[in-house]
Design a protein around this motif. Structure first.
Motif, PDB file in Angstrom:
ATOM      1  N   GLU A 316       0.866  -1.198  -0.158  1.00  0.00           N
ATOM      2  CA  GLU A 316      -0.021  -0.021   0.089  1.00  0.00           C
ATOM      3  C   GLU A 316       0.782   1.258   0.017  1.00  0.00           C
ATOM      4  OE1 GLU A 316      -2.681  -0.153   3.358  1.00  0.00           O
ATOM      5  OE2 GLU A 316      -3.749  -2.068   2.626  1.00  0.00           O
ATOM      6  N   VAL A 317       1.930   1.302   0.368  1.00  0.00           N
ATOM      7  CA  VAL A 317       2.926   2.396   0.598  1.00  0.00           C
ATOM      8  C   VAL A 317       4.172   2.149  -0.117  1.00  0.00           C
ATOM      9  CG1 VAL A 317       3.864   3.964   2.356  1.00  0.00           C
ATOM     10  CG2 VAL A 317       1.694   3.123   2.848  1.00  0.00           C
ATOM     11  N   SER A 318       4.987   1.327   0.488  1.00  0.00           N
ATOM     12  CA  SER A 318       6.288   1.352   0.023  1.00  0.00           C
ATOM     13  C   SER A 318       6.553   1.262  -1.704  1.00  0.00           C
ATOM     14  CB  SER A 318       7.048   0.065   0.571  1.00  0.00           C
ATOM     15  OG  SER A 318       7.054   0.129   2.048  1.00  0.00           O
ATOM     16  N   GLN A 319       5.827   0.363  -1.993  1.00  0.00           N
ATOM     17  CA  GLN A 319       6.052   0.123  -3.497  1.00  0.00           C
ATOM     18  C   GLN A 319       5.481   1.397  -4.532  1.00  0.00           C
ATOM     19  OE1 GLN A 319       7.333  -2.526  -6.059  1.00  0.00           O
ATOM     20  NE2 GLN A 319       7.537  -0.504  -6.595  1.00  0.00           N
ATOM     21  N   LEU A 333      -0.453   7.525 -14.139  1.00  0.00           N
ATOM     22  CA  LEU A 333       0.097   6.402 -14.019  1.00  0.00           C
ATOM     23  C   LEU A 333      -0.474   5.818 -12.481  1.00  0.00           C
ATOM     24  CD1 LEU A 333       1.474   3.846 -14.488  1.00  0.00           C
ATOM     25  CD2 LEU A 333       3.638   4.892 -13.498  1.00  0.00           C
ATOM     26  N   SER A 334      -1.185   4.760 -12.466  1.00  0.00           N
ATOM     27  CA  SER A 334      -1.333   4.129 -11.123  1.00  0.00           C
ATOM     28  C   SER A 334      -1.003   2.584 -11.140  1.00  0.00           C
ATOM     29  CB  SER A 334      -2.919   4.030 -10.928  1.00  0.00           C
ATOM     30  OG  SER A 334      -3.677   3.163 -12.074  1.00  0.00           O
ATOM     31  N   ILE A 335      -0.830   2.226  -9.882  1.00  0.00           N
ATOM     32  CA  ILE A 335      -0.323   0.640  -9.649  1.00  0.00           C
ATOM     33  C   ILE A 335      -1.145   0.045  -8.662  1.00  0.00           C
ATOM     34  CG2 ILE A 335       2.015   1.358 -10.158  1.00  0.00           C
ATOM     35  CD1 ILE A 335       2.736   1.064  -7.461  1.00  0.00           C
ATOM     36  N   GLY A 379      -3.465   7.122 -17.824  1.00  0.00           N
ATOM     37  CA  GLY A 379      -4.451   6.152 -17.785  1.00  0.00           C
ATOM     38  C   GLY A 379      -3.860   4.815 -17.810  1.00  0.00           C
ATOM     39  N   CYS A 380      -2.675   4.565 -17.661  1.00  0.00           N
ATOM     40  CA  CYS A 380      -2.015   3.238 -17.251  1.00  0.00           C
ATOM     41  C   CYS A 380      -2.131   2.624 -15.867  1.00  0.00           C
ATOM     42  CB  CYS A 380      -0.457   3.452 -17.754  1.00  0.00           C
ATOM     43  SG  CYS A 380       0.315   1.704 -17.632  1.00  0.00           S
ATOM     44  N   THR A 381      -2.570   1.134 -15.919  1.00  0.00           N
ATOM     45  CA  THR A 381      -2.622   0.725 -14.505  1.00  0.00           C
ATOM     46  C   THR A 381      -1.374  -0.620 -14.611  1.00  0.00           C
ATOM     47  OG1 THR A 381      -4.738   1.522 -13.962  1.00  0.00           O
ATOM     48  CG2 THR A 381      -3.905  -0.124 -12.714  1.00  0.00           C
ATOM     49  N   LEU A 382      -0.600  -0.735 -13.597  1.00  0.00           N
ATOM     50  CA  LEU A 382       0.177  -1.719 -13.529  1.00  0.00           C
ATOM     51  C   LEU A 382      -0.179  -2.464 -12.484  1.00  0.00           C
ATOM     52  CD1 LEU A 382       3.692  -0.067 -14.363  1.00  0.00           C
ATOM     53  CD2 LEU A 382       2.178  -1.114 -16.051  1.00  0.00           C
ATOM     54  N   GLU A 383      -0.046  -3.781 -12.620  1.00  0.00           N
ATOM     55  CA  GLU A 383      -0.328  -4.658 -11.648  1.00  0.00           C
ATOM     56  C   GLU A 383       1.044  -5.286 -11.237  1.00  0.00           C
ATOM     57  OE1 GLU A 383      -3.088  -5.577 -10.344  1.00  0.00           O
ATOM     58  OE2 GLU A 383      -4.264  -4.058 -11.890  1.00  0.00           O
ATOM     59  N   LEU A 384       1.374  -5.077  -9.589  1.00  0.00           N
ATOM     60  CA  LEU A 384       2.801  -5.637  -9.253  1.00  0.00           C
ATOM     61  C   LEU A 384       2.620  -6.501  -7.874  1.00  0.00           C
ATOM     62  CD1 LEU A 384       3.010  -2.492 -10.163  1.00  0.00           C
ATOM     63  CD2 LEU A 384       5.324  -2.637  -9.357  1.00  0.00           C
ATOM     64  N   THR A 385       3.689  -7.403  -7.857  1.00  0.00           N
ATOM     65  CA  THR A 385       3.650  -8.204  -6.590  1.00  0.00           C
ATOM     66  C   THR A 385       5.145  -8.012  -5.990  1.00  0.00           C
ATOM     67  OG1 THR A 385       4.267 -10.066  -8.081  1.00  0.00           O
ATOM     68  CG2 THR A 385       1.968  -9.994  -6.963  1.00  0.00           C
ATOM     69  N   THR A 386       5.073  -7.917  -4.741  1.00  0.00           N
ATOM     70  CA  THR A 386       6.083  -7.608  -3.877  1.00  0.00           C
ATOM     71  C   THR A 386       6.441  -8.926  -2.848  1.00  0.00           C
ATOM     72  OG1 THR A 386       5.142  -6.244  -2.406  1.00  0.00           O
ATOM     73  CG2 THR A 386       6.034  -5.020  -4.407  1.00  0.00           C
ATOM     74  N   SER A 428      12.005  -1.467  -9.144  1.00  0.00           N
ATOM     75  CA  SER A 428      12.609  -0.203  -9.135  1.00  0.00           C
ATOM     76  C   SER A 428      11.585   0.798 -10.117  1.00  0.00           C
ATOM     77  CB  SER A 428      13.808  -0.491  -9.960  1.00  0.00           C
ATOM     78  OG  SER A 428      13.683  -0.647 -11.302  1.00  0.00           O
ATOM     79  N   ARG A 429      11.911   2.008  -9.640  1.00  0.00           N
ATOM     80  CA  ARG A 429      11.243   3.184 -10.202  1.00  0.00           C
ATOM     81  C   ARG A 429      11.716   3.260 -11.807  1.00  0.00           C
ATOM     82  NH1 ARG A 429      11.211   9.118  -7.702  1.00  0.00           N
ATOM     83  NH2 ARG A 429      10.416   7.606  -6.071  1.00  0.00           N
ATOM     84  N   GLN A 430      12.853   2.992 -12.379  1.00  0.00           N
ATOM     85  CA  GLN A 430      13.229   2.656 -13.668  1.00  0.00           C
ATOM     86  C   GLN A 430      12.430   1.801 -14.247  1.00  0.00           C
ATOM     87  OE1 GLN A 430      16.843   0.478 -14.789  1.00  0.00           O
ATOM     88  NE2 GLN A 430      17.223   1.881 -16.500  1.00  0.00           N
ATOM     89  N   ALA A 431      12.300   0.395 -13.797  1.00  0.00           N
ATOM     90  CA  ALA A 431      11.448  -0.595 -14.322  1.00  0.00           C
ATOM     91  C   ALA A 431      10.085  -0.343 -14.409  1.00  0.00           C
ATOM     92  CB  ALA A 431      11.523  -1.684 -13.305  1.00  0.00           C
ATOM     93  N   ILE A 432       9.361   0.455 -13.519  1.00  0.00           N
ATOM     94  CA  ILE A 432       8.125   0.845 -13.495  1.00  0.00           C
ATOM     95  C   ILE A 432       7.697   1.992 -14.602  1.00  0.00           C
ATOM     96  CG2 ILE A 432       6.095   2.138 -12.306  1.00  0.00           C
ATOM     97  CD1 ILE A 432       7.399   0.559  -9.614  1.00  0.00           C
ATOM     98  N   PHE A 433       8.597   2.931 -14.659  1.00  0.00           N
ATOM     99  CA  PHE A 433       8.749   4.040 -15.715  1.00  0.00           C
ATOM    100  C   PHE A 433       8.652   3.384 -17.102  1.00  0.00           C
ATOM    101  CE2 PHE A 433      10.020   8.219 -13.489  1.00  0.00           C
ATOM    102  CZ  PHE A 433       9.052   8.177 -12.542  1.00  0.00           C
ATOM    103  N   GLN A 434       9.534   2.426 -17.421  1.00  0.00           N
ATOM    104  CA  GLN A 434       9.723   2.037 -18.597  1.00  0.00           C
ATOM    105  C   GLN A 434       8.467   0.954 -19.032  1.00  0.00           C
ATOM    106  OE1 GLN A 434      13.539  -0.060 -17.944  1.00  0.00           O
ATOM    107  NE2 GLN A 434      14.837   1.832 -19.031  1.00  0.00           N
TER     108      GLN A 434
END
Length: 578
Positions: A316-319, A333-335, A379-386, A428-434
């Motif tokens: 909810e916060v760190s990522q 952008l949202s995740i 308008g992009c939404t990324l789905e991540l797991t940590t 990483s921020r780089q990976a998410i931006f790309q």
């Protein structure tokens, strides 16, 4: 055990015990009751006369009180408490106590930690128990709901009373007792009557007794904001209401109200422990879940009634902070990030890694060696797991009190209960931006520390958020106390480590105290990798895909909050600073 035997051999064969017997005050009618009380470590028996005499005045029935002295004033010495209770029962009868209609047992501090074991061994002899600056220990978390959720079981009704400023039995451990005994129980209303927990605001550890504190208490307790008379009055109000309910057979409305007040008062601590994924509230699932590629590296561990799947703070916060969503370059952008708890050292059946989902190939890096997942961030939404591993100092097994008295099984609440650190694996921020469609994203600018040429200390930014979040949760009076006297948590620069996962795994979050400045410098250890696979990697291959990671040793928001309630006050408001 050898230390116990040595101590017992040193005791004289004929010992003049400093037992205390308090006969009921005049004017009390009805059948007599008896209370047997276990002293705290190094606190003399007569130091409980004042508070227990006040209790005798408040209850409606004649109450006899016996306070047996334990060998060397330590209730944890084997057979010391049980033999003391047997001895004082005989002395109370000899002094004129009739056969009591009800027998109550109680204790303070280490005496309170030991009394549950005595009572559990003889439940037919006890009608109720109350614990002051102590609690029913974790060994009694032996039950479970039909769905497998852990439950505390104890054979005798028990009241637990804690002090907000108790420096030895910390309020966070009392909150654990409240949550596991009442709030999280399958029948919380019943448990409010059977195992209630209350907290006295502004009270410290020594105020459950009177007089000069022993050296260990003086060195570790916190200055109270209550007079001794006010503290004793508040404590005995709770005890008297509880005992009256036991004797009458009708649950006390006073106790129900006090438990409700306590639940509300400690809500910030409860929420902090929940967002940390506190293991004593609910154990980790450590599940192995298949991901969309047929492997286990990127699977999501879901919570059940019986276990906790992940750390909410990470998802909810760190990522979200690491994603840099406030950067104008990724406006829109949202995740969605979901965390799973795993041991970060685990390799079999699989290691577990953070991931941006949506790739047809498991080891692809969208926006680098594969198409980005979005044409643009808007308008992009990324789905991540940590992945997170909370690391605990004691987990109920190691405690300075236990080391001090060579009692390895005692759970006293002396040490912090919150995580020492959160070993956190995030993208990483780089990976998410790309992945969101940005081109020419610099790894150094986005993910290197300031010392390594980057634009920010990303792990430190998350740690600052943990401190800010904790401050926001504090009740007004608690926040004012910390801001005026507390040893401030300050975030220092991120610290790099060698370019290998094991270095980061074993390199701890730094806490460096400066008592003169009344500050603590908190520094995260980070390990970040460029979003580029330089070798074959992935499930079934020799090496994990380490591209596009940003690993952080993070400060738990619950540890920050616990520091503000307890440990951060001792440098200025320690009892030995009066």
């Amino acid at each position: 055990m050898k230390s116990f035997i040595t101590l017992l051999l040193l005791l004289p064969f004929s010992l003049a015990w400093d037992d205390v017997i308090l006969s009921p005050p005049e004017g009390k009618n009805g059948e007599p009751k008896a209370l047997y009380f276990a002293q705290g470590a190094d606190i003399s028996t007569d130091q409980y006369s004042s508070i227990l005499s006040l209790l005798q005045e408040k209850v409606s029935f004649p109450l006899w009180v016996g306070i047996p002295q334990c060998p060397a004033d330590v209730a944890a010495i084997p057979f010391g408490l049980s033999s003391g209770i047997s001895r004082i029962q005989k002395a109370m009868t000899k002094q004129g106590m009739p056969s009591p209609s009800h027998s109550f047992y109680a204790g303070h501090s280490l005496g309170g930690a030991m009394m549950p074991d005595y009572v559990a061994s003889k439940p037919d002899e006890a009608d109720a128990m109350f614990l002051l600056g102590s609690f029913i220990t974790r060994k009694y978390k032996t039950g479970s709901t039909s769905g497998g959720r852990p439950q505390v079981e104890f054979p005798v009704p028990t009241l637990t009373v804690g002090g907000e400023l108790d420096g030895l039995c910390r309020i966070s451990r009392i909150v654990e007792a409240l949550y596991t005994q009442v709030t999280f129980d399958e029948n919380p209303d019943d448990q409010t009557d059977y195992m209630p927990v209350t907290v006295i605001e502004g009270m410290n550890h020594m105020q459950f007794a009177s007089g000069e504190p022993p050296s260990f208490v003086k060195s570790n307790d916190i200055q109270s904001e209550l007079s001794e008379d006010d503290a004793h009055a508040a404590v005995t109000d709770d005890i008297a209401a509880f005992l009256e309910g036991i004797v009458s057979g009708t649950p006390s409305d006073v106790i129900r109200s006090r438990v409700k007040e306590t639940v509300e008062f400690v809500k910030p601590i409860t929420e902090a422990l929940l967002i940390e994924g506190y293991e004593q509230f609910l154990p980790p699932c450590y599940c192995e879940t298949e991901d969309e590629y047929g492997g286990l590296q990127y699977g999501t561990c879901e919570s059940t009634e019986a276990c906790n799947g992940g750390v909410r703070w990470t998802g909810e916060v760190s990522q979200h902070l690491m994603a840099g969503l406030d950067d104008p370059a990724v406006k829109g952008l949202s995740i969605n990030a979901v965390d799973s708890i795993h041991l970060v050292t685990e390799e079999k059946p699989s290691c577990h890694l953070p991931h941006i989902h949506g790739n047809p190939v498991d080891n692809a890096n969208p926006g680098v060696d594969a198409d980005p997942l979005c044409e643009s961030p808007d308008g992009c939404t990324l789905e991540l797991t940590t992945v997170t591993q909370p690391v605990y100092e004691n987990s109920g097994e190691v405690d300075i009190w236990r080391a001090h008295f060579s009692v390895p099984w005692v759970d006293t609440g002396f040490l912090p209960i919150t995580a020492n650190e959160l070993k956190t694996k995030i993208k990483s921020r780089q990976a998410i931006f790309q992945a969101a469609g940005l081109k020419n994203v610099s790894y150094v600018e986005q993910d290197a520390s300031i010392a390594d040429g980057g634009e920010g200390d990303r792990c430190g930014e998350i740690n600052q958020k943990a401190i800010d979040w904790a401050l926001e949760q504090l009740p007004e009076k608690t926040r004012e106390r910390y801001e005026t006297y507390g040893q401030k948590l300050m975030v220092g620069p991120d610290i790099g480590t060698c370019k290998a996962g094991p270095c980061w795994i074993w390199d701890p979050l730094r806490f460096k105290k400066d008592d003169d400045a009344n500050t603590v410098n908190v520094q995260a250890v980070y390990f970040a990798t460029e979003n580029k696979n330089s070798y074959p990697c992935g499930e079934g291959k020799l090496l994990p895909c380490s591209a596009g990671f940003h690993y952080c040793k993070l400060l738990s928001p619950a540890r920050a909050l616990e520091w503000m309630y307890v440990d951060g006050l001792k440098n200025v408001l320690g009892l030995d600073k009066e």
